[in-house]
Design a protein around this motif. Sequence first.
Motif, PDB file in Angstrom:
ATOM      1  N   ASN A   3       0.148  66.730  90.435  1.00 49.92           N
ATOM      2  CA  ASN A   3      -0.530  67.400  89.314  1.00 49.92           C
ATOM      3  C   ASN A   3      -0.236  68.897  89.300  1.00 49.92           C
ATOM      4  N   ASN A  62       3.277  69.372  88.144  1.00 46.98           N
ATOM      5  CA  ASN A  62       3.338  69.164  86.706  1.00 46.98           C
ATOM      6  C   ASN A  62       2.885  70.406  85.945  1.00 46.98           C
ATOM      7  N   LYS A  74       5.160  72.853  83.538  1.00 45.34           N
ATOM      8  CA  LYS A  74       4.814  73.049  82.132  1.00 45.34           C
ATOM      9  C   LYS A  74       4.622  74.532  81.824  1.00 45.34           C
ATOM     10  N   SER A  76       9.768  65.513  85.601  1.00 50.31           N
ATOM     11  CA  SER A  76       9.702  64.071  85.399  1.00 50.31           C
ATOM     12  C   SER A  76      10.085  63.312  86.664  1.00 50.31           C
ATOM     13  N   PHE A  95       5.266  63.857  87.084  1.00 48.33           N
ATOM     14  CA  PHE A  95       4.970  62.761  86.164  1.00 48.33           C
ATOM     15  C   PHE A  95       5.857  62.887  84.929  1.00 48.33           C
ATOM     16  N   GLU A 103       6.111  62.603  81.183  1.00 50.06           N
ATOM     17  CA  GLU A 103       5.249  62.614  80.003  1.00 50.06           C
ATOM     18  C   GLU A 103       6.115  62.913  78.786  1.00 50.06           C
ATOM     19  N   TRP A 104       5.901  62.160  77.727  1.00 44.76           N
ATOM     20  CA  TRP A 104       6.655  62.392  76.501  1.00 44.76           C
ATOM     21  C   TRP A 104       5.704  62.343  75.307  1.00 44.76           C
ATOM     22  N   LYS A 105       5.551  63.464  74.661  1.00 37.96           N
ATOM     23  CA  LYS A 105       4.669  63.538  73.498  1.00 37.96           C
ATOM     24  C   LYS A 105       5.423  63.108  72.246  1.00 37.96           C
ATOM     25  N   GLN A 153       7.056  69.428  74.065  1.00 34.27           N
ATOM     26  CA  GLN A 153       6.710  68.970  75.406  1.00 34.27           C
ATOM     27  C   GLN A 153       6.094  70.067  76.279  1.00 34.27           C
TER      28      GLN A 153
END
Length: 408
Positions: free
Chosen positions: A7, A10, A14, A50, A54, A56-58, A106
């Motif tokens: 986390n 991630n 971001k 990724s 994690f 993640e794909w919005k 993203q």
Amino acid sequence: MDIFKKNRLNNDCKRLMFYIVIAMATMLPFSYVVSSLLLVAGWGVFAYKSFKGFFEWKRTILDFPIMIFAIISFLSVLVSPDPAFSFYNCYNLVGRYVLTYYLVVQSIDFENIGQLKIFLTCISASLFIVVIYGFMQAFLGIGLTSEQIVWTDGAMFPGLKTRVFSTWQNPNLLGGYFDLMLGLMAGMFLMIKHKMVRIVIAILFCLTAFCLTLTYARGACLSIAVVIFVYSILYNRKVLLALIALAVILLLSDATLVDRMTSIFTKMDTSSEMRLAFWESTIAMILDHPLLGIGWGSYFMVYPNYDYYMQGNFIKIVHAHNMYLNFMAEIGLFGFVSYMVCFFGVIYKAFKAQVMKLDSLIKAMLLGIGLGLSALAINGLTDYVMFNTELSMLVWLFSGIVVSIYKN
């Protein structure tokens, strides 16, 4: 790696992606190479996140029209006079635009208003540098060469000696960039209530508007004036007097500008004649190739076959000087529709957000993007400034911001 470390990784990635997007938006007016490297770096961080953290794909509301636009663009390569060149141009540009859009989606959600303030501060600083360099060109001649002194009909406009282009390639591109940024600042000024911030925005807006007049780009000047005028009439008439006063001051300070702007309605110079000729040729291309067009990036190769005006190859015509006709010619009617769904869909969402319960700063930015893109839409009737890679990347970047905020 345990869940807590993942986390943290991630979130760190971001955050880094966000700053890369900020840097890319800031550098687009200055360096194609640096902004491209930043785009690659952003996706490198996404890949690392990724793999180590994690995936993640919005998904967004524009996924389907973007997919159709990309597919048809690549299919148009098959009908190009030079498929190898069109394929290179297509994956390099369409790929770049799509990657810019999804990198923003993203990495940015603006749930933290502090992020939004950083973004707006950085692109405002970038704009200020562009404006100052434009003034240096106009009044000191810095950065001008003999080939760049005149971009107009000298016989028709004898008083026009210099048109500034600042860090962009020509005055019309600078005008398109200013349209986008003036719209953004207008939205910020109309929505923000903080007095000092409004003063800073008003000063930067006036400086940018003045520099825009030094481009003598008729379409760009008229487009942003029409957009802000219409918005003021419909929603905020208090701004109308200030807009009229600014326009009068700018026009009275430059007789050449008055002559240049009134020529839209009173004169037919070589620029206007050539545009009409290009449009006639482009319509013929569309009628002959309605489905897949003539091939992505192939306009300059096909135009000589439809040259009804100059009758010669001494000048390479790279686009139709009309955004709508150019897309229809190169990628056909279906590709054109898919792109316009994306472009006008973003404008619609930006304006629709004004009736939603959002933070005032977010509403201000969305309104500004909507106004700026609307100005580009009008400018697109007489020019195609988004053939420029950096300006198109900026448009797709702003599109990603609107869709990302609207989604959240």
